[in-house]
Design a protein around this motif. Sequence first.
Motif, PDB file in Angstrom:
ATOM      1  N   ILE A  67       0.857  -1.200   0.000  1.00 25.86           N
ATOM      2  CA  ILE A  67       0.000   0.000   0.000  1.00 25.86           C
ATOM      3  C   ILE A  67       0.891   1.247   0.000  1.00 25.86           C
ATOM      4  O   ILE A  67       0.634   2.204  -0.723  1.00 25.86           O
ATOM      5  N   GLY A  68       1.961   1.218   0.794  1.00 28.54           N
ATOM      6  CA  GLY A  68       2.965   2.278   0.750  1.00 28.54           C
ATOM      7  C   GLY A  68       3.874   2.103  -0.455  1.00 28.54           C
ATOM      8  O   GLY A  68       3.665   1.192  -1.281  1.00 28.54           O
ATOM      9  N   ASP A  69       4.891   2.947  -0.563  1.00 31.02           N
ATOM     10  CA  ASP A  69       5.845   2.825  -1.668  1.00 31.02           C
ATOM     11  C   ASP A  69       6.688   1.559  -1.532  1.00 31.02           C
ATOM     12  O   ASP A  69       7.063   0.940  -2.520  1.00 31.02           O
ATOM     13  N   LEU A  70       7.002   1.220  -0.280  1.00 31.64           N
ATOM     14  CA  LEU A  70       7.835   0.046  -0.004  1.00 31.64           C
ATOM     15  C   LEU A  70       7.322  -0.642   1.260  1.00 31.64           C
ATOM     16  O   LEU A  70       6.853   0.039   2.184  1.00 31.64           O
ATOM     17  N   GLY A  71       7.423  -1.966   1.302  1.00 31.45           N
ATOM     18  CA  GLY A  71       7.083  -2.718   2.512  1.00 31.45           C
ATOM     19  C   GLY A  71       8.300  -3.515   2.950  1.00 31.45           C
ATOM     20  O   GLY A  71       9.121  -3.909   2.112  1.00 31.45           O
ATOM     21  N   CYS A  72       8.443  -3.730   4.261  1.00 35.64           N
ATOM     22  CA  CYS A  72       9.598  -4.464   4.781  1.00 35.64           C
ATOM     23  C   CYS A  72       9.135  -5.547   5.735  1.00 35.64           C
ATOM     24  O   CYS A  72       8.476  -5.259   6.736  1.00 35.64           O
ATOM     25  N   PHE A  73       9.489  -6.790   5.409  1.00 32.31           N
ATOM     26  CA  PHE A  73       9.073  -7.945   6.212  1.00 32.31           C
ATOM     27  C   PHE A  73      10.289  -8.580   6.887  1.00 32.31           C
ATOM     28  O   PHE A  73      11.415  -8.445   6.399  1.00 32.31           O
ATOM     29  N   SER A  74      10.034  -9.279   7.990  1.00 29.67           N
ATOM     30  CA  SER A  74      11.070 -10.050   8.685  1.00 29.67           C
ATOM     31  C   SER A  74      10.631 -11.507   8.751  1.00 29.67           C
ATOM     32  O   SER A  74       9.442 -11.788   8.910  1.00 29.67           O
ATOM     33  N   PHE A  75      11.606 -12.401   8.630  1.00 32.80           N
ATOM     34  CA  PHE A  75      11.305 -13.831   8.776  1.00 32.80           C
ATOM     35  C   PHE A  75      12.067 -14.431   9.958  1.00 32.80           C
ATOM     36  O   PHE A  75      12.509 -15.571   9.918  1.00 32.80           O
TER      37      PHE A  75
END
Length: 364
Positions: A168-176
């Motif tokens: 939804i934003g310009d960039l998304g950041c996930f953690s695993f």
Amino acid sequence: MINIAKPIITDEEIDAVVEVLKSGMLAQGQQVEKFQEEFSNYTEAKHGIATSSGTTALHTALLAAGIGPGDEVITTPFTFAATANSILYTGATPVFADIDPKTFNLNPSEIEDKITDKTKAILPVHLYGQPADLAPMVDIAEMNDLKLIEDAAQAHGAEYRGHKIGSIGDLGCFSFYPTKNMTTGEGGMVTTNDDELAEKSGMIRAHGESKRYEHDILGYNYRMTDIAASIGRIQLKHVDEFNDQRIANADFLSEQLADVEGITTPYTAPDVKHVFHQYTIRVADKRDEFKDYLTENGIGTGIHYPIVLYKQPYYVNQGIKGDCPEAELAASQVISIPVHPSLTQEELDTIVDVIKKGSEELLQ
Ligand SMILES: *Cc1c(COP(=O)(O)O)cnc(C)c1O
């Protein structure tokens, strides 16, 4: 002890890893490629750029967005340190805005006051698995020419107004990381719909290479291994089941704990799918005694988070300030109890019984 988190690893993940090990191709390769494709499809993003952790995903995304020395990024002080640390890595300054006391997320109405001519981005966190209120943030970002970067480290599969967060934003950041809703051991992912931001993120991840041994910009080694990606591909197939179980566990706890004196159960906004990375209650009074009591009675807990970031020693030493009374109050009251998908009904019953008894003994 009923643990606060417990990753679910089965023979499927073990077999996948063994296959990669036997192939002899261990670093970033085919598995990473496929994982990026599958994970970005899952989050409804055009691109996925796998990284070595959620922290390196955040650093990569901020750099790709052009954040650097002298810039300011507006974020929440009520989050894991990685959110604001990654801003510091770029040389920019985190500017802290207060949270909404109901959702614990960055409050959109606190953002505009913090905008200066140095502001370059807004970095909300989908805390505990509940999407931040993104629509007003998208508007603020557009009106002020700011990038919107989502810290989605705790919210794989969460939805805001029917759309998956992370794109939804310009960039998304996930953690695993192993405690998150799905894991690769250590690992992360940047998601985006923007071709240029995707290309830049890919370069930053690998020493700024546009092609092999051609370094156009300064980059890092933030790559994910094929070993990790092979675990992630299996986990991704199950993340909806895991989340459904988290939601069912949360529903059960909220129903059973609704009238327990001295605690407040989590609030879920009407227009979101909350995936309950954490089930976090407020204990207005005697939070620390209540935590000790739960530990003594075999219930694992976590305080997410006990100190707002601008009161952390490093931030104080650097002169990075903040004034967020709701975040400070939350930091003194929150306590997370187990909600992970491997909980049995018996364990859920035990958690409820122990909390009810604790409320009678300590909170009334
Ligand atoms: C876990 C987490 C991170 C960092 O992820 P790592 O994979 O541990 O580097 C960043 N932000 C938030 C909100 C997190 O919960």
